[in-house]
Design a protein around this motif. Structure first.
Motif, mmCIF file in Angstrom:
data_model
loop_
_atom_site.group_PDB
_atom_site.id
_atom_site.type_symbol
_atom_site.label_atom_id
_atom_site.label_comp_id
_atom_site.label_asym_id
_atom_site.label_seq_id
_atom_site.Cartn_x
_atom_site.Cartn_y
_atom_site.Cartn_z
ATOM 1 N N ARG A 1 0.836 -1.216 0.000
ATOM 2 C CA ARG A 1 0.000 0.000 0.000
ATOM 3 C C ARG A 1 0.864 1.257 0.000
ATOM 4 N N SER A 2 1.945 1.234 0.817
ATOM 5 C CA SER A 2 2.766 2.442 0.944
ATOM 6 C C SER A 2 3.357 2.854 -0.407
ATOM 7 N N GLU B 1 0.649 3.988 -3.131
ATOM 8 C CA GLU B 1 0.275 5.391 -2.940
ATOM 9 C C GLU B 1 1.036 6.294 -3.899
#
Ligand code: HEM
Ligand code: HEM
Length: 471
Positions: A331-332, A335
């Motif tokens: 997810r990081s 982004e």
């Protein structure tokens, strides 16, 4: 347990060999025509990023040409080339002839009719636009499904009549790939889920299975056959190959939702996709280690074997591109990279650096043996270096440019600022693209020589020097 498929180069040529060679050559020739067409469109698309007003007519708009490029590279180029190779590998490694030459020709016609009709439909504006990589109107996708079924039947029939006791590794991958793809293709056509979030879910499932359960296993099947052939030694570990096969089959089908992180899809589904994206490291590292360990102590052979160099780049493309995919799924990092050109870099690192190089390695290693005609070494050298340098420039420029794009968006800068910031990287992508396209023209010439050129000598046909390794 079979450990080697090397050593059948001296196989006497008879009518069955000629029929197999004709099928292999026909798939390769039509695939090459699709490669030329699709990547000419790719270069035009790349040019439009620098000059958006160039060729503004409705026939040449970005919206029509982009899916023409992606579908033609997927289903015209890579699919046809991989199926041609799969037929050859299945028959040779099973020590038998094709189950049905007629079915192979029917499949070839169906694949080409689907790709041609799909291209015309997209150009006329008939486009199932929200279904990526399946934008062709559904009746055309049915023709493609017909081609797949015919191919699956024919490949299974060929392996079923094998002269050996075991099924060689390549055929595990190939048959697994075609069978699974028939399922994906059916799911992609059934209308019941094609709305709302169900459609998003199916889209993720379809997109990643198309690359992971169609192109990937077929390309890996080529490595498992071509590497032992080129090195004249067995694959490092048969068991590791089978282990990578089953883990690939277990993990790949569940990672599709990583295309839609932060979307309204259930959070648990997204998390599952991320977890299995990490688990994908198991088959990827297992498979890559198997190929690299097969080459251990023999890396210098590449200095006199371009087919081996193509295969080697393909293996590295598989390892680096897939590992990059795992990292990209967090997810990081999503982004930053989601919806940016970084993903386009990943697509080309994998579909080009891995799949396309695997095809080229396989074609250069095996087509001359099938047809008895070889390409000129200078042609192979020119193709290799233009393709390697071009794709390196392409992937690196978009990886850097895409990261800058993503950071601009996170910083809340105006969108147009991100366009200005990435512009020079798009120019570099265009330069890489022109080199890549040039390499395809050379490849087409080489294919012509391998299919219709003068007959080769035994020395030209041997994929590499034999050093007495076990066969
Ligand atoms: C096995 C490990 C892999 C993982 C975990 C992975 C992960 C990902 C992720 C997370 C994305 C989405 C990026 C985004 O939307 O921001 C993506 C996109 C993509 N991947 Fe992979 N990848 C892997 C291997 C491959 C391979 C082997 C291929 C080709 C044979 C491939 C072809 C693609 C393509 C074409 C896209 C673009 C899809 C689109 O149009 O949105 N990937 N991958
Ligand atoms: C001369 C070589 C090539 C050039 C110049 C080229 C160029 C392009 C361009 C400009 C795009 C549109 C990117 C965007 O929408 O931002 C694209 C997309 C794409 N191309 Fe290519 N391409 C080439 C070769 C190939 C090949 C051989 C394959 C597959 C075997 C391929 C697969 C794809 C895919 C999967 C996408 C969608 C990317 C995504 O959405 O992430 N390309 N290409």
């Amino acid at each position: 347990m079979p450990t080697s498929i090397a050593g059948d180069l001296s196989h006497p040529r008879d009518a069955d060999d000629s029929a197999l060679a004709s099928v292999f050559a026909a798939y390769t020739v039509t695939a090459t025509l699709w490669l030329l067409f699709a990547t000419a469109i790719g270069v035009l698309l790349a040019y439009k990023f620098g000059a958006p007003d160039f060729a503004p007519g409705e026939w040449l708009t970005f919206g029509r040409l982009r899916p023409i490029h992606t579908n033609a590279t997927f289903y015209g180029w890579a699919s046809l080339a991989l199926v041609g190779l799969a037929y050859y590998v299945a028959a040779r490694s099973s020590g038998t002839r094709l189950y049905s030459v007629k079915l192979a020709w029917i499949g070839l016609i169906l694949f080409n009719v689907a790709a041609l009709a799909g291209t015309v439909a997209l150009e006329l504006g008939y486009n199932d636009g929200n279904l990526e990589y399946r934008e062709w109107p559904w009746p055309i996708r049915l023709i493609f499904l017909g081609a797949l079924l015919v191919t699956a039947w024919n490949l299974i029939g060929t392996v079923a009549r094998r002269a050996t006791e075991d099924i060689y590794l390549s055929n595990w991958y190939t048959i697994g790939g075609v069978l699974w793809t028939c399922i994906i293709a059916v799911v992609a056509i059934l209308p019941w889920y094609q709305h709302g979030l169900g459609q998003v879910s199916v889209s993720g499932f379809y997109m990643h299975n198309a690359v992971g359960m169609w192109f990937t296993p077929l390309a890996l099947g080529i490595f498992y056959y071509a590497l032992p052939k080129l090195l004249n030694r067995p694959i490092y570990s048969y068991a590791l190959g089978v282990f990578a096969f089953w883990t690939n089959l277990d993990f790949y089908p569940i990672i599709g939702a990583h295309h839609f992180l932060f979307s309204p899809l259930p959070w648990w589904l997204q998390t599952t996709a991320i977890v299995f994206s990490v688990a994908m490291l198991v088959p990827v590292l297992g498979g890559s280690a198997n190929f690299l360990l097969t080459m251990r102590g023999r890396f210098r052979d590449m200095t006199h074997s371009y087919p081996l160099m193509f295969v080697f780049v393909g293996v590295i493309g598989y390892l680096v591109g897939s590992t990059q995919g795992t990292v990209e799924a967090f997810r990081s990092l999503q982004e930053v990279w989601h919806l940016t050109n970084f993903t386009v870099g990943h697509s080309h690192l994998t579909m080009y650096g891995f799949v396309t190089f695997a095809i080229w390695g396989g074609v250069y290693a095996l087509l001359p043996v099938a047809t008895g005609k070889a390409a000129d070494q200078r042609g192979l050298a020119l193709h290799f270096w233009m393709a390697v340098v071009g794709s390196f420039i392409y992937v690196i420029s978009l990886s850097i440019g895409g990261t800058i794009q993503g950071l601009d968006w996170i910083a809340g800068r105006p969108f147009i600022q991100s366009v200005v910031d990435i512009q020079s990287y798009w120019v570099w992508r265009g330069i890489g693209g022109v080199l890549m396209f040039g390499s395809h023209v050379v490849f087409a010439w080489n294919v012509w020589r391998m299919c219709f050129g003068p007959s080769a000598t035994a020395v030209q046909l041997a994929p590499s020097r034999s050093d007495g390794a076990p066969t």
